[in-house]
Design a protein around this motif. Structure first.
Motif, PDB file in Angstrom:
ATOM      1  N   ASP A  43    -108.480 -63.757 -48.281  1.00  0.00           N
ATOM      2  CA  ASP A  43    -108.437 -65.022 -47.557  1.00  0.00           C
ATOM      3  C   ASP A  43    -109.539 -65.905 -48.122  1.00  0.00           C
ATOM      4  OD1 ASP A  43    -108.418 -67.144 -45.824  1.00  0.00           O
ATOM      5  OD2 ASP A  43    -108.296 -65.916 -44.019  1.00  0.00           O
ATOM      6  N   LYS A  57    -102.549 -72.336 -47.050  1.00  0.00           N
ATOM      7  CA  LYS A  57    -102.274 -72.093 -45.631  1.00  0.00           C
ATOM      8  C   LYS A  57    -101.563 -73.278 -44.990  1.00  0.00           C
ATOM      9  CE  LYS A  57    -106.041 -68.940 -44.523  1.00  0.00           C
ATOM     10  NZ  LYS A  57    -107.259 -68.787 -43.708  1.00  0.00           N
ATOM     11  N   TYR A  71     -97.981 -65.081 -42.021  1.00  0.00           N
ATOM     12  CA  TYR A  71     -97.817 -66.398 -42.643  1.00  0.00           C
ATOM     13  C   TYR A  71     -96.386 -66.487 -43.153  1.00  0.00           C
ATOM     14  CZ  TYR A  71    -102.907 -66.285 -42.633  1.00  0.00           C
ATOM     15  OH  TYR A  71    -104.219 -66.199 -42.267  1.00  0.00           O
TER      16      TYR A  71
END
Length: 133
Positions: A43, A57, A71
């Motif tokens: 991340d 994102k 996601y």
């Protein structure tokens, strides 16, 4: 006995390759390669790395379940190819910068003291060989 290393769960990525699909029920079962499920490896703030994809994102629909974040991307194949290409470019830039930081592997324009000493030494040996012979 070695302990089993526990992997930190950063979530999963679900890639729907049918751009018109809004949920799993919208997918046609006859389509080939329409869904890919990957674990999030890293991340990086605005981006996540999953497999060989680096995905923003902001393009994802973020859901949560008991296992962690999910996601969801509704994307087309050209989008995935471009994202994979950009991830490789980013990796090549990072590797290039790792070896070309200031003070290492930088070409020097002027000779250093050792090179001057070598030059003078070779010149003196050449002059001695000419006058002695």
């Amino acid at each position: 006995m070695a302990k089993k290393e526990e992997k930190i769960n950063l979530g999963r990525v679900v890639l729907f390759r049918n751009f018109t699909a809004q949920k799993a029920e919208d997918l046609n079962t006859g389509d080939k390669d329409v869904c890919e499920i990957l674990d999030v490896e890293d991340d990086q703030g605005e981006y996540i790395r999953a497999g060989y994809y680096v995905l923003p994102k902001s393009d994802a629909t973020v859901l949560s379940n008991e296992d962690g974040l999910v996601y969801v991307y509704n994307v087309s194949l050209p989008y995935l190819e471009e994202v994979a290409h950009l991830a490789k470019v980013e990796e090549n830039i990072i590797i290039g910068q790792a070896f070309l930081y200031p003070g290492r592997n930088m070409p020097k324009t002027s000779p250093n003291a050792f090179q001057w000493c070598m030059f003078v030494g070779v010149f003196l040996l050449g002059a001695f060989a000419i006058f002695a012979g």
